[in-house]
Design an enzyme around this catalytic site. Structure first.
Site, PDB file in Angstrom:
ATOM      1  N   SER A   1    -131.676  63.540 -64.787  1.00 52.50           N
ATOM      2  CA  SER A   1    -131.436  64.724 -65.610  1.00 52.50           C
ATOM      3  C   SER A   1    -132.797  65.213 -66.054  1.00 52.50           C
ATOM      4  O   SER A   1    -133.780  64.463 -65.999  1.00 52.50           O
ATOM      5  CB  SER A   1    -130.609  64.323 -66.844  1.00 52.50           C
ATOM      6  OG  SER A   1    -130.672  65.329 -67.839  1.00 52.50           O
TER       7      SER A   1
ATOM      8  N   TYR B   1    -128.519  58.417 -73.692  1.00 47.60           N
ATOM      9  CA  TYR B   1    -128.623  59.212 -72.461  1.00 47.60           C
ATOM     10  C   TYR B   1    -130.084  59.375 -72.038  1.00 47.60           C
ATOM     11  O   TYR B   1    -130.426  59.168 -70.867  1.00 47.60           O
ATOM     12  CB  TYR B   1    -127.978  60.580 -72.732  1.00 47.60           C
ATOM     13  CG  TYR B   1    -127.740  61.433 -71.511  1.00 47.60           C
ATOM     14  CD1 TYR B   1    -126.582  61.271 -70.735  1.00 47.60           C
ATOM     15  CD2 TYR B   1    -128.635  62.424 -71.138  1.00 47.60           C
ATOM     16  CE1 TYR B   1    -126.344  62.067 -69.628  1.00 47.60           C
ATOM     17  CE2 TYR B   1    -128.407  63.224 -70.034  1.00 47.60           C
ATOM     18  CZ  TYR B   1    -127.260  63.048 -69.284  1.00 47.60           C
ATOM     19  OH  TYR B   1    -127.025  63.845 -68.184  1.00 47.60           O
TER      20      TYR B   1
HETATM   21  P1  NAD Z   1    -118.470  64.871 -65.048  1.00 43.26           P
HETATM   22  O1  NAD Z   1    -117.974  64.368 -66.360  1.00 43.26           O
HETATM   23  O2  NAD Z   1    -117.945  66.155 -64.486  1.00 43.26           O
HETATM   24  O3  NAD Z   1    -118.302  63.774 -63.929  1.00 43.26           O
HETATM   25  C1  NAD Z   1    -118.619  62.427 -64.160  1.00 43.26           C
HETATM   26  C2  NAD Z   1    -118.023  61.601 -63.049  1.00 43.26           C
HETATM   27  O4  NAD Z   1    -118.314  60.232 -63.337  1.00 43.26           O
HETATM   28  C3  NAD Z   1    -116.508  61.712 -62.964  1.00 43.26           C
HETATM   29  O5  NAD Z   1    -116.113  61.629 -61.613  1.00 43.26           O
HETATM   30  C4  NAD Z   1    -116.038  60.476 -63.741  1.00 43.26           C
HETATM   31  O6  NAD Z   1    -114.739  60.045 -63.359  1.00 43.26           O
HETATM   32  C5  NAD Z   1    -117.102  59.494 -63.324  1.00 43.26           C
HETATM   33  N1  NAD Z   1    -117.222  58.346 -64.216  1.00 43.26           N
HETATM   34  C6  NAD Z   1    -117.397  58.331 -65.560  1.00 43.26           C
HETATM   35  N2  NAD Z   1    -117.420  57.057 -66.010  1.00 43.26           N
HETATM   36  C7  NAD Z   1    -117.272  56.262 -64.915  1.00 43.26           C
HETATM   37  C8  NAD Z   1    -117.217  54.864 -64.712  1.00 43.26           C
HETATM   38  N3  NAD Z   1    -117.309  53.991 -65.722  1.00 43.26           N
HETATM   39  N4  NAD Z   1    -117.047  54.416 -63.439  1.00 43.26           N
HETATM   40  C9  NAD Z   1    -116.914  55.260 -62.397  1.00 43.26           C
HETATM   41  N5  NAD Z   1    -116.960  56.597 -62.537  1.00 43.26           N
HETATM   42  C10 NAD Z   1    -117.146  57.084 -63.782  1.00 43.26           C
HETATM   43  O7  NAD Z   1    -120.053  64.917 -65.236  1.00 43.26           O
HETATM   44  P2  NAD Z   1    -121.204  65.692 -64.438  1.00 43.26           P
HETATM   45  O8  NAD Z   1    -121.739  66.724 -65.366  1.00 43.26           O
HETATM   46  O9  NAD Z   1    -120.768  66.063 -63.070  1.00 43.26           O
HETATM   47  O10 NAD Z   1    -122.308  64.546 -64.375  1.00 43.26           O
HETATM   48  C11 NAD Z   1    -122.643  63.860 -63.196  1.00 43.26           C
HETATM   49  C12 NAD Z   1    -124.031  63.260 -63.354  1.00 43.26           C
HETATM   50  O11 NAD Z   1    -124.993  64.295 -63.525  1.00 43.26           O
HETATM   51  C13 NAD Z   1    -124.173  62.353 -64.585  1.00 43.26           C
HETATM   52  O12 NAD Z   1    -124.996  61.256 -64.280  1.00 43.26           O
HETATM   53  C14 NAD Z   1    -124.853  63.256 -65.594  1.00 43.26           C
HETATM   54  O13 NAD Z   1    -125.588  62.538 -66.531  1.00 43.26           O
HETATM   55  C15 NAD Z   1    -125.752  64.062 -64.674  1.00 43.26           C
HETATM   56  N6  NAD Z   1    -126.190  65.331 -65.249  1.00 43.26           N
HETATM   57  C16 NAD Z   1    -125.307  66.266 -65.658  1.00 43.26           C
HETATM   58  C17 NAD Z   1    -125.765  67.458 -66.207  1.00 43.26           C
HETATM   59  C18 NAD Z   1    -124.850  68.549 -66.654  1.00 43.26           C
HETATM   60  O14 NAD Z   1    -125.346  69.510 -67.269  1.00 43.26           O
HETATM   61  N7  NAD Z   1    -123.568  68.497 -66.406  1.00 43.26           N
HETATM   62  C19 NAD Z   1    -127.129  67.662 -66.345  1.00 43.26           C
HETATM   63  C20 NAD Z   1    -128.009  66.675 -65.937  1.00 43.26           C
HETATM   64  C21 NAD Z   1    -127.527  65.515 -65.384  1.00 43.26           C
END
Ligand code: NAD
Length: 256
Positions: A138, A151
């Site tokens: 991130s 985080y």
């Molecule tokens: P999201 O909540 O849409 O998806 C998260 C996914 O992780 C889902 O499929 C969920 O079921 C799965 N998950 C959660 N806990 C779990 C566990 N214990 N075991 C297995 N699966 C699990 O989130 P997102 O925004 O798509 O985030 C995905 C990645 O990108 C994360 O690592 C997040 O930190 C990173 N990220 C997101 C953003 C953003 O703005 N959305 C920005 C930077 C980084």
């Protein structure tokens, strides 16, 4: 480009993980999905792109389940060629109020799971002399925000892990890199928009504008599709010597 190869994307039932799984499926890879919630919808979306798809429901906070998932993927498709460590959760609170169990869960899911999946994937990748490990860090792997101790610590750790694996594989056909998105409008971020709206009595639109305005100069969300294309590039021959980078796609967030 990835015909005959297999990509395992953790946390790919939603958001960025699903976007990356679909982008890799379009390149011909077999896909192993993982994550919670609706399974059949994401499976159908990936299958519709012509890819072979399997699913394993390992909880990324549990090393024994990660081990089972890696064995399952190898049994389904031979080996994992592309590992995308994407599963992640968020929790927002000042350090003194940060529940220790939330800290432990964030470190386990956002950081330790990438260590476990990578250590289990690397032997077969090294034996094949080809592999890609892509860690979804991130912009919070590069800079901090208040109230996100777990985080920010996990994502900085993930960028560090990325560099170590990149060094240990530097003379092989295996690469390891991190992707560092700014805001992406997924359920993880919509929760933060909702919290802002509720706390300030704002509409969804106003809360979204405020959220972007605080950090992201472009005032635009990055999309899972754009991140999918970056993952495809990192899998391409052009990226053979891209090693240990933390590549932000953040609308200028970290440039400030
Ligand atoms: P999201 O909540 O849409 O998806 C998260 C996914 O992780 C889902 O499929 C969920 O079921 C799965 N998950 C959660 N806990 C779990 C566990 N214990 N075991 C297995 N699966 C699990 O989130 P997102 O925004 O798509 O985030 C995905 C990645 O990108 C994360 O690592 C997040 O930190 C990173 N990220 C997101 C953003 C953003 O703005 N959305 C920005 C930077 C980084």
């Amino acid at each position: 480009m990835l015909k005959g190869k297999t990509a395992l994307v953790t946390g790919s039932t939603s958001g960025i993980g699903l976007g990356i799984a679909k982008a890799l499926a379009k390149q011909g890879a077999n896909i192993v999905l993982n994550g919670f919630g609706d399974i059949e919808g994401p499976k159908a979306q990936v299958r519709a792109l012509g890819a072979n798809v399997a699913y394993h429901g390992a909880d990324m906070s549990k090393p024994s389940e990660i081990e089972e998932m890696m064995k399952f993927a190898a049994a389904q498709f031979g080996r994992v060629d592309v590992l995308v460590n994407n599963a992640g959760i968020q929790h927002v609170a000042p350090v003194e109020d940060f529940a220790p169990e939330k800290w432990d869960a964030i470190i386990a899911i956002n950081l330790s799971s990438a260590f476990h999946a990578s250590r289990l994937a690397l032997p077969a990748m090294k034996a094949a002399n080809w592999g890609r490990i892509i860690n979804l860090a991130s912009v919070h792997g590069l800079v901090a925000s208040a109230q996100k101790a777990g985080y920010v610590a996990a994502k900085h750790g993930l960028v560090g892990l990325t560099k170590v694996i990149a060094l240990e594989t530097a003379t092989t056909g295996v690469t390891c890199n991190a992707i560092c998105p700014g805001w992406v409008l997924t359920p993880l971020v919509q929760q933060q928009v909702d919290a802002k709206a509720a706390a300030n009595g704002w509409s969804n639109e106003e809360a979204t504008r405020q959220l972007l305005g605080e950090k992201e100069p472009s005032m635009q969300f990055t999309t899972p599709e754009e991140l999918g294309e970056l993952a495809v590039f990192l899998c391409s021959p052009a990226a053979n010597n891209v090693r240990g980078v933390a590549w932000n796609m953040d609308g200028g967030w970290a440039a400030q």
